[in-house]
Scaffold this motif. Structure first.
Motif, PDB file in Angstrom:
ATOM      1  N   ASN A  39      51.313  50.565  22.993  1.00  0.00           N
ATOM      2  CA  ASN A  39      50.988  49.969  21.687  1.00  0.00           C
ATOM      3  C   ASN A  39      51.113  48.448  21.697  1.00  0.00           C
ATOM      4  O   ASN A  39      50.388  47.756  20.987  1.00  0.00           O
ATOM      5  N   GLU A  40      52.023  47.937  22.499  1.00  0.00           N
ATOM      6  CA  GLU A  40      52.212  46.483  22.563  1.00  0.00           C
ATOM      7  C   GLU A  40      51.066  45.792  23.301  1.00  0.00           C
ATOM      8  O   GLU A  40      50.889  44.579  23.184  1.00  0.00           O
ATOM      9  N   ASN A  41      50.267  46.557  24.051  1.00  0.00           N
ATOM     10  CA  ASN A  41      49.148  45.991  24.818  1.00  0.00           C
ATOM     11  C   ASN A  41      47.797  46.259  24.164  1.00  0.00           C
ATOM     12  O   ASN A  41      46.759  46.018  24.781  1.00  0.00           O
ATOM     13  N   LEU A  42      47.795  46.770  22.943  1.00  0.00           N
ATOM     14  CA  LEU A  42      46.551  47.140  22.264  1.00  0.00           C
ATOM     15  C   LEU A  42      46.383  46.314  20.994  1.00  0.00           C
ATOM     16  O   LEU A  42      47.299  46.228  20.178  1.00  0.00           O
ATOM     17  N   ILE A  43      45.212  45.721  20.848  1.00  0.00           N
ATOM     18  CA  ILE A  43      44.889  44.977  19.628  1.00  0.00           C
ATOM     19  C   ILE A  43      43.613  45.584  19.044  1.00  0.00           C
ATOM     20  O   ILE A  43      42.580  45.634  19.707  1.00  0.00           O
ATOM     21  N   ILE A  44      43.722  46.041  17.800  1.00  0.00           N
ATOM     22  CA  ILE A  44      42.580  46.618  17.087  1.00  0.00           C
ATOM     23  C   ILE A  44      42.010  45.540  16.178  1.00  0.00           C
ATOM     24  O   ILE A  44      42.722  44.941  15.375  1.00  0.00           O
ATOM     25  N   ILE A  45      40.708  45.285  16.299  1.00  0.00           N
ATOM     26  CA  ILE A  45      40.003  44.316  15.444  1.00  0.00           C
ATOM     27  C   ILE A  45      39.198  45.131  14.447  1.00  0.00           C
ATOM     28  O   ILE A  45      38.267  45.827  14.832  1.00  0.00           O
ATOM     29  N   LYS A  46      39.569  45.050  13.155  1.00  0.00           N
ATOM     30  CA  LYS A  46      38.966  45.915  12.145  1.00  0.00           C
ATOM     31  C   LYS A  46      37.996  45.178  11.233  1.00  0.00           C
ATOM     32  O   LYS A  46      37.983  45.401  10.039  1.00  0.00           O
ATOM     33  N   ASP A  47      37.204  44.287  11.774  1.00  0.00           N
ATOM     34  CA  ASP A  47      36.148  43.670  10.971  1.00  0.00           C
ATOM     35  C   ASP A  47      34.912  43.498  11.849  1.00  0.00           C
ATOM     36  O   ASP A  47      34.959  43.720  13.055  1.00  0.00           O
ATOM     37  N   SER A  48      33.826  43.101  11.228  1.00  0.00           N
ATOM     38  CA  SER A  48      32.560  43.023  11.952  1.00  0.00           C
ATOM     39  C   SER A  48      32.191  41.601  12.367  1.00  0.00           C
ATOM     40  O   SER A  48      31.080  41.365  12.816  1.00  0.00           O
ATOM     41  N   LYS A  49      33.133  40.675  12.241  1.00  0.00           N
ATOM     42  CA  LYS A  49      32.858  39.301  12.671  1.00  0.00           C
ATOM     43  C   LYS A  49      32.625  39.265  14.175  1.00  0.00           C
ATOM     44  O   LYS A  49      33.171  40.081  14.918  1.00  0.00           O
ATOM     45  N   GLN A  50      31.855  38.288  14.612  1.00  0.00           N
ATOM     46  CA  GLN A  50      31.637  38.125  16.036  1.00  0.00           C
ATOM     47  C   GLN A  50      32.941  37.652  16.676  1.00  0.00           C
ATOM     48  O   GLN A  50      33.608  36.759  16.175  1.00  0.00           O
ATOM     49  N   VAL A  51      33.304  38.277  17.770  1.00  0.00           N
ATOM     50  CA  VAL A  51      34.566  37.981  18.436  1.00  0.00           C
ATOM     51  C   VAL A  51      34.353  36.883  19.470  1.00  0.00           C
ATOM     52  O   VAL A  51      33.440  36.956  20.289  1.00  0.00           O
ATOM     53  N   ASP A  52      35.212  35.865  19.408  1.00  0.00           N
ATOM     54  CA  ASP A  52      35.188  34.796  20.404  1.00  0.00           C
ATOM     55  C   ASP A  52      36.004  35.274  21.600  1.00  0.00           C
ATOM     56  O   ASP A  52      37.234  35.342  21.544  1.00  0.00           O
ATOM     57  N   SER A  84      19.340  55.991  18.483  1.00  0.00           N
ATOM     58  CA  SER A  84      19.873  55.044  19.472  1.00  0.00           C
ATOM     59  C   SER A  84      20.010  53.628  18.903  1.00  0.00           C
ATOM     60  O   SER A  84      20.456  52.726  19.599  1.00  0.00           O
ATOM     61  N   ARG A  85      19.635  53.432  17.642  1.00  0.00           N
ATOM     62  CA  ARG A  85      19.793  52.102  17.042  1.00  0.00           C
ATOM     63  C   ARG A  85      20.625  52.216  15.775  1.00  0.00           C
ATOM     64  O   ARG A  85      20.418  53.108  14.958  1.00  0.00           O
ATOM     65  N   PHE A  86      21.551  51.260  15.641  1.00  0.00           N
ATOM     66  CA  PHE A  86      22.479  51.252  14.517  1.00  0.00           C
ATOM     67  C   PHE A  86      22.570  49.836  13.972  1.00  0.00           C
ATOM     68  O   PHE A  86      22.294  48.871  14.676  1.00  0.00           O
ATOM     69  N   ILE A  87      22.949  49.722  12.697  1.00  0.00           N
ATOM     70  CA  ILE A  87      23.016  48.408  12.055  1.00  0.00           C
ATOM     71  C   ILE A  87      24.333  48.267  11.300  1.00  0.00           C
ATOM     72  O   ILE A  87      24.863  49.243  10.764  1.00  0.00           O
ATOM     73  N   PHE A  88      24.845  47.041  11.303  1.00  0.00           N
ATOM     74  CA  PHE A  88      25.963  46.703  10.423  1.00  0.00           C
ATOM     75  C   PHE A  88      25.728  45.288   9.912  1.00  0.00           C
ATOM     76  O   PHE A  88      25.032  44.490  10.533  1.00  0.00           O
ATOM     77  N   SER A  89      26.293  44.999   8.739  1.00  0.00           N
ATOM     78  CA  SER A  89      26.099  43.698   8.096  1.00  0.00           C
ATOM     79  C   SER A  89      27.423  42.975   7.966  1.00  0.00           C
ATOM     80  O   SER A  89      28.462  43.591   7.709  1.00  0.00           O
ATOM     81  N   THR A  90      27.360  41.657   8.120  1.00  0.00           N
ATOM     82  CA  THR A  90      28.539  40.809   7.991  1.00  0.00           C
ATOM     83  C   THR A  90      28.216  39.663   7.034  1.00  0.00           C
ATOM     84  O   THR A  90      27.373  38.830   7.345  1.00  0.00           O
ATOM     85  N   PRO A  91      28.858  39.622   5.866  1.00  0.00           N
ATOM     86  CA  PRO A  91      28.638  38.491   4.963  1.00  0.00           C
ATOM     87  C   PRO A  91      29.364  37.251   5.473  1.00  0.00           C
ATOM     88  O   PRO A  91      30.416  37.360   6.106  1.00  0.00           O
ATOM     89  N   ARG A 112      24.616  38.374   7.918  1.00  0.00           N
ATOM     90  CA  ARG A 112      24.151  38.587   9.294  1.00  0.00           C
ATOM     91  C   ARG A 112      24.033  40.086   9.520  1.00  0.00           C
ATOM     92  O   ARG A 112      25.006  40.820   9.397  1.00  0.00           O
ATOM     93  N   LYS A 113      22.824  40.544   9.833  1.00  0.00           N
ATOM     94  CA  LYS A 113      22.611  41.948  10.156  1.00  0.00           C
ATOM     95  C   LYS A 113      22.521  42.067  11.673  1.00  0.00           C
ATOM     96  O   LYS A 113      21.738  41.367  12.297  1.00  0.00           O
ATOM     97  N   THR A 114      23.326  42.943  12.229  1.00  0.00           N
ATOM     98  CA  THR A 114      23.341  43.143  13.673  1.00  0.00           C
ATOM     99  C   THR A 114      22.823  44.538  13.983  1.00  0.00           C
ATOM    100  O   THR A 114      23.349  45.526  13.467  1.00  0.00           O
ATOM    101  N   ILE A 115      21.787  44.583  14.807  1.00  0.00           N
ATOM    102  CA  ILE A 115      21.183  45.855  15.212  1.00  0.00           C
ATOM    103  C   ILE A 115      21.592  46.119  16.664  1.00  0.00           C
ATOM    104  O   ILE A 115      21.320  45.309  17.546  1.00  0.00           O
ATOM    105  N   ILE A 128      19.907  39.290  12.798  1.00  0.00           N
ATOM    106  CA  ILE A 128      19.006  38.728  11.794  1.00  0.00           C
ATOM    107  C   ILE A 128      19.887  38.083  10.727  1.00  0.00           C
ATOM    108  O   ILE A 128      20.801  38.733  10.204  1.00  0.00           O
ATOM    109  N   VAL A 129      19.643  36.817  10.422  1.00  0.00           N
ATOM    110  CA  VAL A 129      20.432  36.124   9.404  1.00  0.00           C
ATOM    111  C   VAL A 129      19.597  36.025   8.133  1.00  0.00           C
ATOM    112  O   VAL A 129      18.480  35.500   8.155  1.00  0.00           O
ATOM    113  N   LEU A 130      20.141  36.551   7.037  1.00  0.00           N
ATOM    114  CA  LEU A 130      19.481  36.471   5.738  1.00  0.00           C
ATOM    115  C   LEU A 130      19.994  35.250   4.982  1.00  0.00           C
ATOM    116  O   LEU A 130      21.203  35.006   4.941  1.00  0.00           O
TER     117      LEU A 130
END
Length: 177
Positions: free
Chosen positions: A13-26, A65-72, A89-92, A114-116
């Motif tokens: 558990n100390e070596n695991l990081i869960i990222i629970k948002d759809s922002k682009q990860v640096d 085989s294609r999925f979409i999520f949106s990030t405001p 930002r819609k990511t396909i 795709i950026v709206l």
């Protein structure tokens, strides 16, 4: 929760990081000594011609085989802001295999973004509200219709059509156009 437990037991558990948002990860900001898992909600994505061909629930939920999520986002970096500053930002994502599949994790082969613009975000929101109202009217259930009407008129989270018109059509309303 299952993923967290499974990979927590596998890596600790100390070596695991869960990222629970759809922002682009640096990737440069991630700790190389830890396992990172990003979790977000996706929906099946279809082009217009595919949507016409997939008429049944089975067809719309299998062989996908294609999925979409949106990030405001806003130019300042926050997720939400004023109507005139709200982008989306819609990511396909395209996967290597079709879902459902024997494995629960499948490689993502392609990512398209795709950026709206703010006006496009507002138009999409109004179109969604109109579609919900149309469904409520066709349901012949007065309670559902009442809930949708109240949600459209008494907007507390999202600004309603009057605010959209005020923000984006101000010059037209003032006679400047």
């Amino acid at each position: 929760q299952r993923l967290e437990n499974f990979y927590g037991n596998k890596y600790g558990n100390e070596n695991l990081i869960i990222i629970k948002d759809s922002k682009q990860v640096d990737l440069s900001k991630l700790d190389a000594d830890k396992a990172h898992i990003q979790i977000t909600y996706v929906e099946p994505y279809f082009d217009n011609y595919e949507f016409r061909d997939r008429v049944t629930d089975y067809e719309r939920n299998h062989n996908i085989s294609r999925f979409i999520f949106s990030t405001p986002f806003t130019p300042e970096g926050s997720a939400h802001g004023e109507l005139q500053d709200q982008y989306k930002r819609k990511t396909i994502l395209t996967t290597a295999n079709h879902f459902p599949y024997i494995k629960t994790r499948i490689l993502v082969n392609d990512r398209k973004q795709i950026v709206l613009t703010p006006i496009e975000v507002a138009i999409e929101d109004i179109q969604l509200k109109v579609a919900k109202l149309d469904t409520a009217i066709k349901s012949n259930d007065p309670k559902i219709l009442q809930m949708e009407l109240q949600g459209s008129i008494g907007t507390t989270v999202n600004q309603g059509p009057a605010e959209v018109a005020r923000v984006f059509l101000r010059e037209l309303l003032e006679g400047k156009v």
